[in-house]
Design an enzyme around this catalytic site. Structure first.
Site, mmCIF file in Angstrom:
data_model
loop_
_atom_site.group_PDB
_atom_site.id
_atom_site.type_symbol
_atom_site.label_atom_id
_atom_site.label_comp_id
_atom_site.label_asym_id
_atom_site.label_seq_id
_atom_site.Cartn_x
_atom_site.Cartn_y
_atom_site.Cartn_z
ATOM 1 N N TYR A 1 13.271 -53.117 -7.973
ATOM 2 C CA TYR A 1 14.451 -53.765 -8.547
ATOM 3 C C TYR A 1 15.248 -52.790 -9.399
ATOM 4 O O TYR A 1 16.449 -52.602 -9.205
ATOM 5 C CB TYR A 1 14.035 -54.987 -9.372
ATOM 6 C CG TYR A 1 15.176 -55.577 -10.184
ATOM 7 C CD1 TYR A 1 16.248 -56.202 -9.552
ATOM 8 C CD2 TYR A 1 15.183 -55.501 -11.573
ATOM 9 C CE1 TYR A 1 17.303 -56.727 -10.289
ATOM 10 C CE2 TYR A 1 16.221 -56.025 -12.315
ATOM 11 C CZ TYR A 1 17.278 -56.637 -11.673
ATOM 12 O OH TYR A 1 18.317 -57.152 -12.410
ATOM 13 N N LEU B 1 25.625 -66.037 -14.714
ATOM 14 C CA LEU B 1 26.793 -65.294 -15.171
ATOM 15 C C LEU B 1 28.058 -65.776 -14.472
ATOM 16 O O LEU B 1 29.098 -65.967 -15.125
ATOM 17 C CB LEU B 1 26.579 -63.802 -14.935
ATOM 18 C CG LEU B 1 27.753 -62.895 -15.294
ATOM 19 C CD1 LEU B 1 28.140 -63.050 -16.768
ATOM 20 C CD2 LEU B 1 27.411 -61.438 -14.971
ATOM 21 N N ASP C 1 28.364 -62.294 2.696
ATOM 22 C CA ASP C 1 27.043 -61.706 2.875
ATOM 23 C C ASP C 1 27.051 -60.305 2.277
ATOM 24 O O ASP C 1 27.698 -59.399 2.811
ATOM 25 C CB ASP C 1 26.705 -61.658 4.375
ATOM 26 C CG ASP C 1 25.355 -61.021 4.649
ATOM 27 O OD1 ASP C 1 24.661 -60.630 3.694
ATOM 28 O OD2 ASP C 1 24.998 -60.905 5.849
ATOM 29 N N LYS D 1 18.962 -51.181 -8.551
ATOM 30 C CA LYS D 1 20.096 -51.381 -9.456
ATOM 31 C C LYS D 1 20.651 -50.039 -9.940
ATOM 32 O O LYS D 1 21.870 -49.877 -10.091
ATOM 33 C CB LYS D 1 19.669 -52.238 -10.657
ATOM 34 C CG LYS D 1 19.403 -53.697 -10.302
ATOM 35 C CD LYS D 1 20.647 -54.442 -9.845
ATOM 36 C CE LYS D 1 21.610 -54.694 -10.993
ATOM 37 N NZ LYS D 1 22.793 -55.489 -10.542
ATOM 38 N N ALA E 1 23.386 -60.123 -7.540
ATOM 39 C CA ALA E 1 22.294 -59.149 -7.425
ATOM 40 C C ALA E 1 21.085 -59.802 -6.780
ATOM 41 O O ALA E 1 20.948 -61.025 -6.775
ATOM 42 C CB ALA E 1 21.910 -58.599 -8.792
ATOM 43 N N THR F 1 21.201 -53.470 -15.354
ATOM 44 C CA THR F 1 20.008 -54.021 -15.989
ATOM 45 C C THR F 1 19.248 -53.007 -16.835
ATOM 46 O O THR F 1 19.325 -51.786 -16.596
ATOM 47 C CB THR F 1 19.057 -54.561 -14.895
ATOM 48 O OG1 THR F 1 17.821 -54.982 -15.478
ATOM 49 C CG2 THR F 1 18.741 -53.495 -13.861
ATOM 50 N N ASP F 2 18.479 -53.529 -17.785
ATOM 51 C CA ASP F 2 17.562 -52.704 -18.573
ATOM 52 C C ASP F 2 16.465 -52.087 -17.717
ATOM 53 O O ASP F 2 15.820 -51.123 -18.126
ATOM 54 C CB ASP F 2 16.912 -53.553 -19.672
ATOM 55 C CG ASP F 2 16.108 -54.716 -19.106
ATOM 56 O OD1 ASP F 2 16.717 -55.646 -18.536
ATOM 57 O OD2 ASP F 2 14.856 -54.704 -19.206
#
Length: 296
Positions: free
Chosen positions: A126, A13, A37, A130, A61, A102-103
């Site tokens: 994950y 991206l 960082d 998110k 991410a 995210t999905d």
């Protein structure tokens, strides 16, 4: 110049955000892990405060979905605490924040496409981390847009298209999961959508905020995606292979994948007029870059 700070600059991206045709007067400053960082919240605050940014796009991410199951502290630091720090810093600076999600925040157990306000129930570290980032941004006080996406691919980095082409050049037959449903997302198309949203947020104090979904259009499965990759690749003189569909149970992984990752585009269409194109067309552009134009 209106400077846009982009994190994850070396990723799929981030690379495409730098390639976008931004309007005159805009400058993209893309940074990656060597420059900042993301586990250091003080460093994030300092980065946002170091100059007068027009907006921040947090595209970075911790995306190693399986590794996150055993490395949850780092995953939460990058995916939740970093967005929290960006949100706080952007609120203090009075600038908008665009956060990519995210999905995986969904359980994947719905029939049909997920709407932006459907209940969230992540299946692993994950997705949970998110979702933590989403909640942090929403409660930060910053003007913000959260864009959830899925199945991101491009002509660079590590992704499903490049893996299929590589393995397909080595084998005649591949087995690919056929009971996980979703829509591929071109990183270039996602970047263009984020650019449109960011420019609106910068130029218009009343621009829509909140949570939106973006992927390309049209449902498929991973196996269906693979088959189309090889059809289009063969037409360009590239790798081709037969794809045999298998159930998820035949391909166990540490992290559970959502069975349905289809994302509704209703909200982003209504708010921003963004209507994603078919994933097959977007795939064609990626293969043009990787292999060359269609020779058929």
């Amino acid at each position: 110049m209106k400077a846009i700070l982009v994190t994850g600059g070396n990723g799929q991206l981030g690379t495409e955000l730098q390639r976008c045709a931004w309007p005159a007067g805009y400058e993209v400053v893309a940074i990656d892990v060597a420059d900042l960082d993301l586990t250091d919240t003080a460093a994030i605050a300092a980065k946002v405060a170091e100059r007068e940014w027009a907006a921040v796009i947090n595209g970075a991410a911790y995306t190693a979905v399986d590794k996150a199951e055993s490395d949850l502290v780092t995953a939460w630091a990058v995916n939740a605490m970093a967005p929290a720090a960006f949100g706080k810093a952007c609120a203090e600076a009075g600038i908008p924040l665009v956060q990519v999600s995210t999905d995986y925040v969904f359980a994947g157990d719905k029939q049909g496409a997920w709407e932006v306000d459907d209940p969230v129930a992540p299946l692993g570290v994950y997705g949970a981390s998110k979702l933590g980032g989403e909640l942090a941004v929403r409660t930060s006080g910053a003007r913000h847009v959260i864009v959830r996406t899925a199945w991101v691919v491009s002509a660079h980095g590590n992704n499903f298209v490049k893996t299929m082409l590589r393995v397909g050049a080595e084998r005649d037959t591949l087995t690919v999961v056929e009971d996980q449903h979703g829509t591929p997302t071109s990183a270039a198309d996602l970047a263009d959508a984020l650019m449109q949203i960011t420019v609106r947020l910068v130029e218009d104090a009343d621009a829509p905020t909140g949570t939106f979904h973006f992927s390309n259009a049209g449902p498929t499965t991973w196996a269906g995606f693979a088959r189309e990759i090889f059809v289009q690749s063969a037409a360009r003189g590239g790798a081709q292979a037969e794809v045999q569909g298998i159930p998820t149970s035949d391909y166990p992984t540490p992290a559970t994948r959502p069975a349905n990752s289809l994302l509704s585009h209703a909200a982003i269409g209504k708010a921003y007029g963004i209507q994603p194109r078919a994933w097959q067309d977007a795939l064609g552009d990626i293969l043009d870059e990787l292999i060359g134009a269609n020779k058929a």
